[in-house]
Each structure stands twice: as structure tokens, then as C-alpha cells.
Design a protein around this motif. Structure first.
Motif, PDB file in Angstrom:
ATOM      1  N   GLN A   6       0.814  -1.187  -0.113  1.00 60.11           N
ATOM      2  CA  GLN A   6      -0.191  -0.174  -0.021  1.00 60.11           C
ATOM      3  C   GLN A   6       1.004   1.429   0.142  1.00 60.11           C
ATOM      4  OE1 GLN A   6      -1.195  -0.532   4.529  1.00 60.11           O
ATOM      5  NE2 GLN A   6      -2.094   1.570   3.688  1.00 60.11           N
ATOM      6  N   ASP A   7       0.268   2.164  -0.790  1.00 64.79           N
ATOM      7  CA  ASP A   7       1.015   3.611  -0.740  1.00 64.79           C
ATOM      8  C   ASP A   7       0.292   4.588  -0.170  1.00 64.79           C
ATOM      9  OD1 ASP A   7       3.536   2.560  -2.496  1.00 64.79           O
ATOM     10  OD2 ASP A   7       2.249   2.423  -3.873  1.00 64.79           O
ATOM     11  N   VAL A   8      -0.875   4.633   0.163  1.00 66.90           N
ATOM     12  CA  VAL A   8      -1.634   5.567   1.026  1.00 66.90           C
ATOM     13  C   VAL A   8      -2.387   4.882   1.978  1.00 66.90           C
ATOM     14  CG1 VAL A   8      -1.949   7.013  -1.061  1.00 66.90           C
ATOM     15  CG2 VAL A   8      -3.506   5.278  -0.455  1.00 66.90           C
ATOM     16  N   TYR A   9      -2.975   5.412   3.046  1.00 70.96           N
ATOM     17  CA  TYR A   9      -3.700   5.163   4.106  1.00 70.96           C
ATOM     18  C   TYR A   9      -5.195   4.920   3.407  1.00 70.96           C
ATOM     19  CZ  TYR A   9      -0.228   6.036   7.757  1.00 70.96           C
ATOM     20  OH  TYR A   9       1.102   6.234   8.487  1.00 70.96           O
ATOM     21  N   GLY A  10      -6.035   4.148   3.939  1.00 70.48           N
ATOM     22  CA  GLY A  10      -7.125   3.883   3.591  1.00 70.48           C
ATOM     23  C   GLY A  10      -7.898   2.659   3.732  1.00 70.48           C
ATOM     24  N   PRO A  11      -9.021   2.189   3.050  1.00 70.79           N
ATOM     25  CA  PRO A  11      -9.743   0.775   3.446  1.00 70.79           C
ATOM     26  C   PRO A  11      -8.806  -0.206   2.734  1.00 70.79           C
ATOM     27  CG  PRO A  11     -10.873   2.307   1.638  1.00 70.79           C
ATOM     28  CD  PRO A  11      -9.597   3.082   2.296  1.00 70.79           C
ATOM     29  N   PRO A  12      -9.414  -1.480   2.778  1.00 67.18           N
ATOM     30  CA  PRO A  12      -8.635  -2.756   2.128  1.00 67.18           C
ATOM     31  C   PRO A  12      -8.574  -2.533   0.750  1.00 67.18           C
ATOM     32  CG  PRO A  12     -10.589  -3.283   3.776  1.00 67.18           C
ATOM     33  CD  PRO A  12     -10.637  -1.807   3.703  1.00 67.18           C
ATOM     34  N   GLU A  13      -9.310  -1.394   0.093  1.00 66.25           N
ATOM     35  CA  GLU A  13      -9.108  -1.104  -1.478  1.00 66.25           C
ATOM     36  C   GLU A  13      -7.684  -0.638  -1.649  1.00 66.25           C
ATOM     37  OE1 GLU A  13     -13.114  -1.982  -0.737  1.00 66.25           O
ATOM     38  OE2 GLU A  13     -11.831  -0.559   0.436  1.00 66.25           O
ATOM     39  N   VAL A  14      -7.108  -0.136  -0.718  1.00 67.35           N
ATOM     40  CA  VAL A  14      -5.767   0.572  -1.061  1.00 67.35           C
ATOM     41  C   VAL A  14      -4.536  -0.515  -1.281  1.00 67.35           C
ATOM     42  CG1 VAL A  14      -6.267   2.500   0.291  1.00 67.35           C
ATOM     43  CG2 VAL A  14      -5.121   0.992   1.333  1.00 67.35           C
ATOM     44  N   LEU A  15      -4.717  -1.777  -0.821  1.00 65.72           N
ATOM     45  CA  LEU A  15      -4.103  -2.895  -0.769  1.00 65.72           C
ATOM     46  C   LEU A  15      -3.826  -3.553  -2.291  1.00 65.72           C
ATOM     47  CD1 LEU A  15      -4.643  -4.632   2.416  1.00 65.72           C
ATOM     48  CD2 LEU A  15      -3.029  -3.130   2.151  1.00 65.72           C
ATOM     49  N   ARG A  16      -2.629  -3.971  -2.725  1.00 70.28           N
ATOM     50  CA  ARG A  16      -2.676  -4.460  -4.012  1.00 70.28           C
ATOM     51  C   ARG A  16      -1.428  -5.595  -4.059  1.00 70.28           C
ATOM     52  NH1 ARG A  16      -0.506   0.549  -4.490  1.00 70.28           N
ATOM     53  NH2 ARG A  16       1.644   0.350  -5.596  1.00 70.28           N
ATOM     54  N   LEU A  17      -1.750  -6.774  -4.812  1.00 71.85           N
ATOM     55  CA  LEU A  17      -0.680  -7.475  -5.074  1.00 71.85           C
ATOM     56  C   LEU A  17       0.355  -7.179  -6.054  1.00 71.85           C
ATOM     57  CD1 LEU A  17       0.060 -10.565  -4.165  1.00 71.85           C
ATOM     58  CD2 LEU A  17      -1.157 -11.385  -5.899  1.00 71.85           C
ATOM     59  N   GLU A  18       1.628  -7.155  -5.616  1.00 75.23           N
ATOM     60  CA  GLU A  18       2.444  -6.589  -6.477  1.00 75.23           C
ATOM     61  C   GLU A  18       3.957  -7.331  -6.654  1.00 75.23           C
ATOM     62  OE1 GLU A  18       4.773  -2.307  -6.247  1.00 75.23           O
ATOM     63  OE2 GLU A  18       2.636  -2.171  -6.941  1.00 75.23           O
ATOM     64  N   GLU A  19       4.659  -7.328  -7.486  1.00 72.38           N
ATOM     65  CA  GLU A  19       5.996  -7.915  -7.552  1.00 72.38           C
ATOM     66  C   GLU A  19       6.968  -6.816  -7.205  1.00 72.38           C
ATOM     67  OE1 GLU A  19       7.321 -10.909  -8.479  1.00 72.38           O
ATOM     68  OE2 GLU A  19       5.616 -12.025  -8.923  1.00 72.38           O
ATOM     69  N   ILE A  20       7.514  -7.178  -5.995  1.00 73.91           N
ATOM     70  CA  ILE A  20       8.710  -6.179  -5.521  1.00 73.91           C
ATOM     71  C   ILE A  20      10.042  -6.974  -5.364  1.00 73.91           C
ATOM     72  CG2 ILE A  20       6.936  -4.789  -4.619  1.00 73.91           C
ATOM     73  CD1 ILE A  20       7.715  -5.728  -1.999  1.00 73.91           C
ATOM     74  N   ASP A  21      11.122  -6.344  -5.163  1.00 73.95           N
ATOM     75  CA  ASP A  21      12.472  -6.720  -4.845  1.00 73.95           C
ATOM     76  C   ASP A  21      12.515  -7.571  -3.369  1.00 73.95           C
ATOM     77  OD1 ASP A  21      13.516  -5.853  -7.370  1.00 73.95           O
ATOM     78  OD2 ASP A  21      14.313  -4.113  -6.340  1.00 73.95           O
ATOM     79  N   ARG A  22      13.130  -8.503  -3.434  1.00 76.74           N
ATOM     80  CA  ARG A  22      13.274  -9.337  -1.944  1.00 76.74           C
ATOM     81  C   ARG A  22      14.140  -8.587  -0.911  1.00 76.74           C
ATOM     82  NH1 ARG A  22      15.271 -15.673  -2.939  1.00 76.74           N
ATOM     83  NH2 ARG A  22      13.580 -16.215  -4.441  1.00 76.74           N
ATOM     84  N   PRO A  23      13.624  -8.417   0.192  1.00 71.41           N
ATOM     85  CA  PRO A  23      14.659  -7.741   1.170  1.00 71.41           C
ATOM     86  C   PRO A  23      16.007  -8.232   1.458  1.00 71.41           C
ATOM     87  CG  PRO A  23      12.875  -8.798   2.319  1.00 71.41           C
ATOM     88  CD  PRO A  23      12.698  -9.122   0.966  1.00 71.41           C
ATOM     89  N   VAL A  24      16.661  -7.599   2.052  1.00 69.63           N
ATOM     90  CA  VAL A  24      18.222  -8.276   2.234  1.00 69.63           C
ATOM     91  C   VAL A  24      18.324  -8.011   3.948  1.00 69.63           C
ATOM     92  CG1 VAL A  24      20.567  -7.844   1.927  1.00 69.63           C
ATOM     93  CG2 VAL A  24      18.966  -7.261   0.113  1.00 69.63           C
ATOM     94  N   PRO A  25      18.654  -9.188   4.399  1.00 65.88           N
ATOM     95  CA  PRO A  25      18.766  -9.060   5.973  1.00 65.88           C
ATOM     96  C   PRO A  25      20.035  -8.320   6.320  1.00 65.88           C
ATOM     97  CG  PRO A  25      19.423 -11.140   5.153  1.00 65.88           C
ATOM     98  CD  PRO A  25      18.906 -10.537   4.013  1.00 65.88           C
ATOM     99  N   GLY A  26      19.837  -7.519   7.448  1.00 65.52           N
ATOM    100  CA  GLY A  26      20.724  -6.557   7.947  1.00 65.52           C
ATOM    101  C   GLY A  26      21.597  -7.470   9.084  1.00 65.52           C
ATOM    102  N   PRO A  27      22.201  -6.744   9.951  1.00 70.55           N
ATOM    103  CA  PRO A  27      22.984  -7.094  11.094  1.00 70.55           C
ATOM    104  C   PRO A  27      21.928  -7.860  12.123  1.00 70.55           C
ATOM    105  CG  PRO A  27      23.816  -5.138  10.379  1.00 70.55           C
ATOM    106  CD  PRO A  27      22.734  -5.304   9.704  1.00 70.55           C
ATOM    107  N   GLY A  28      22.070  -8.897  12.408  1.00 72.40           N
ATOM    108  CA  GLY A  28      20.994  -9.485  13.550  1.00 72.40           C
ATOM    109  C   GLY A  28      19.735  -9.768  12.736  1.00 72.40           C
ATOM    110  N   GLU A  29      19.547  -9.962  11.394  1.00 74.03           N
ATOM    111  CA  GLU A  29      18.434 -10.325  11.181  1.00 74.03           C
ATOM    112  C   GLU A  29      18.463 -11.748  10.130  1.00 74.03           C
ATOM    113  OE1 GLU A  29      16.006  -6.054  10.260  1.00 74.03           O
ATOM    114  OE2 GLU A  29      17.207  -6.761   8.573  1.00 74.03           O
ATOM    115  N   VAL A  30      17.601 -12.353   9.706  1.00 72.26           N
ATOM    116  CA  VAL A  30      17.458 -13.648   8.944  1.00 72.26           C
ATOM    117  C   VAL A  30      16.395 -13.097   7.781  1.00 72.26           C
ATOM    118  CG1 VAL A  30      18.077 -14.985  10.704  1.00 72.26           C
ATOM    119  CG2 VAL A  30      15.521 -14.720  10.057  1.00 72.26           C
TER     120      VAL A  30
END
Length: 323
Positions: A6-30
């Protein structure tokens, strides 16, 4: 990876399924390959940005700081970041993270624990936040063996765990307050007595309670105090009102101000995920004393529908998201 964003606040309609980059774990993360995620009322608050105090608390004034919702998670460790010593790739875990409504998510090592062998990923994913909140509420209420406990909202996410945990921690009598469709579920979880709030007022108790947990309600303090023994304790967990600025938390503030002037202990609860709680909950699950009440599982693409159903109030226990 696929994720609900989601990019704005609002009702469930603001949510969408999208292809994005995988996150990268930082220090102390998995990095987790997410198998399932849990859904709770906090997701709705973060999605809508309501009440406004939540935005001021660092979640983004005009728009969400983080695009992906979801905190409860169950999954497999894919890779580890610098400084991780306890977990290894391939470990099956559960706990909390940021952005679990996605195929991959990063989580702090100390926010995860081994997934209980008795549970499926979907069952494990609905434990951390709601069960942890219930456990912290009972501890804040100083539950002692043999005491009488009233759980208002016993058929919901936190309530279904609170009933079981109260019995596991030695409560002598647990009364669950819920609507008619949830009564049998609450009884099956170990409640000694059921009060159907559509038919009677749970605060008009013939036998007062040592501890009252009010979960996500809106009853006034004077009504809740009627249900307490002379030195009983009230713990207010959340609250759902139309207040734009602080929502239902006004009752918690009033309880804090009133408590010094009464024999009752009146407290609000600001629960936070704790690693030690995951270990305690895992032990209780392993012994069979605690079992998730899983109402339904939705696929990742149907997160908006799952949130709508949660807000309608008919969910018995918890909703999981299968990823």
C-alpha cells in the motif's frame, strides 16, 4: 517476490498484490521464506492510519513508512545476516517480523523461535501477537491460582488465548463473554462459564471477579468495575471506538488516572512482542495446554477480503494468510 503493498492510508481497497524486490537481511536479521502470516486488528489500524496518534508514533504522517503489512509470521530461514548465531538456513520458525504479507520477509533473530512441532505453519502464524498479548495481560493482572477471571471478548483472537492461558496458569474459574455463534468454541477452549452478551450484561455478575480482561471493547469504566471484587484488577486491552485521535485508548488513560483513588487496580495494556513469551507459548503448545483457534485461511491475494471479514466481527478466533 509477490507482496501485498500500500502507498496511501485507507480501506482494504488501497492494498494490492505486486511484484517487488526481495528484502536483504541486515545485522542480527534473517531472511524468511514466508509460509503463513497472521491477521489481527493492528493490521487494520496500520492500513488506515487510524487513530492519528499511530501516525505520530512513527508509522508515517501522510503515508505509511513501510509498504507491506503483516507482523505475525511462520516460515523457513533462507539466509542470515551478520551477527546471527542462533538460527541457520533451513530452520522452521515462527514469531514476528516486518511485512509478513509477502513471499519473503526480514525478521530479527531475537523475534523468532522454533515452530512448535504440533502446529502447521498456518496455526503457528496466528500465535505470536495475540497469544503474547493475552499472556502479558494475565501477568499484568497478577493472576493467582484459584482466582475468578472474566474474559470479555473471549471469542476473538486475543480472547481465545486468554481463556486457555488463564486455565493453564491456575485460574479457579474462567468466564468467557462472547456472542451466540462463538459460545461453543469458547466452551471447548476450557471456559467454565459462558456469558452471551447479546442476552445479558456480563458486568452484572452475581459473583464478582478477581481479574477482568476487557479486550477491544467500549464499555465504560464504572460498568466494568461493577464486576470486580473489592480489590480486583481490570486490564483494558485495546479498544474500538470512532475516535480519530486516540481511538479507544481514552479508557486506558482514564483508568490510569482513576486507579490511585480506588481499591481496584485499573490498568491499560501496551503489549509488545517478546522473545521469552514465544518460548513460554511454545512450551504450553507442546504440552497441549494451548491450541490456536483458527477460523479460516485466506491466500495471499485475498488479504483485503480477509481484513473486511475481520472487521465485520464474526471471526471465531484467528485468520491466517497462506503465502
Amino acid at each position: 517476490m509477490r507482496a501485498i503493498v500500500q502507498d496511501v492510508y485507507g480501506p482494504p481497497e488501497v492494498l494490492r498484490l505486486e511484484e517487488i524486490d526481495r528484502p536483504v537481511p541486515g545485522p542480527g536479521e534473517v531472511l524468511l521464506r514466508v509460509h503463513a502470516a497472521g491477521l489481527d486488528q493492528g493490521v487494520w489500524h496500520l492500513m488506515t492510519g487510524m487513530p492519528y496518534a499511530l501516525r505520530a508514533a512513527g508509522f508515517g504522517l501522510r503515508a505509511p513508512r513501510r509498504r507491506i503489512r503483516g507482523m505475525d509470521v511462520a516460515g523457513r530461514v533462507e539466509s542470515v545476516g551478520p551477527g546471527v548465531t542462533r538460527l541457520r538456513p533451513g530452520d522452521e520458525v515462527y514469531g514476528t517480523c516486518t511485512g509478513s504479507f509477502a513471499e519473503f520477509a526480514c525478521a530479527k533473530e531475537d523475534g523468532l523461535a522454533p515452530r512448535p512441532a504440533r502446529l502447521t505453519p498456518e496455526e503457528a502464524a496466528v500465535v505470536p501477537i495475540s497469544a503474547g498479548t493475552a499472556l502479558q495481560a494475565l501477568r499484568a493482572g497478577r493472576l493467582a491460582p484459584g482466582q475468578r477471571v472474566l474474559v470479555i471478548g473471549a471469542g476473538g483472537g486475543v480472547g481465545t488465548y486468554a481463556v486457555q492461558l488463564a486455565k493453564a496458569l491456575g485460574a479457579g474459574h474462567v468466564t468467557g463473554v462472547c456472542s451466540t455463534p462463538k459460545a461453543e468454541l469458547v466452551r471447548s477452549l476450557g471456559a467454565d462459564e459462558i456469558v452471551d452478551y447479546t442476552r445479558e450484561d456480563p458486568t452484572d455478575a452475581a459473583h464478582p471477579y478477581d481479574l477482568v480482561l476487557d479486550i477491544g471493547g467500549n464499555r465504560p469504566l464504572n460498568a466494568l468495575r461493577r464486576a470486580l471484587t473489592r480489590r480486583g484488577t481490570l486490564i483494558i486491552i485495546g479498544g474500538e471506538t470512532d475516535g480519530r485521535w486516540i481511538g479507544g485508548h481514552d479508557r486506558q488513560l482514564r483508568a490510569l488516572l482513576l486507579s490511585p483513588f480506588t481499591r481496584h487496580r485499573l490498568r491499560g495494556l501496551a503489549a509488545a512482542p517478546r522473545a521469552e513469551d514465544l518460548r513460554t507459548l511454545g512450551e504450553l503448545i507442546g504440552s497441549g495446554a494451548l491450541t490456536p483457534a483458527l477460523d479460516r485461511t485466506y491466500p495471499l491475494a485475498e488479504v483485503p477480503d480477509a481484513i473486511r471479514r475481520l472487521r465485520e466481527g464474526g471471526v471465531r478466533g484467528k485468520i491466517a494468510i497462506r503465502v
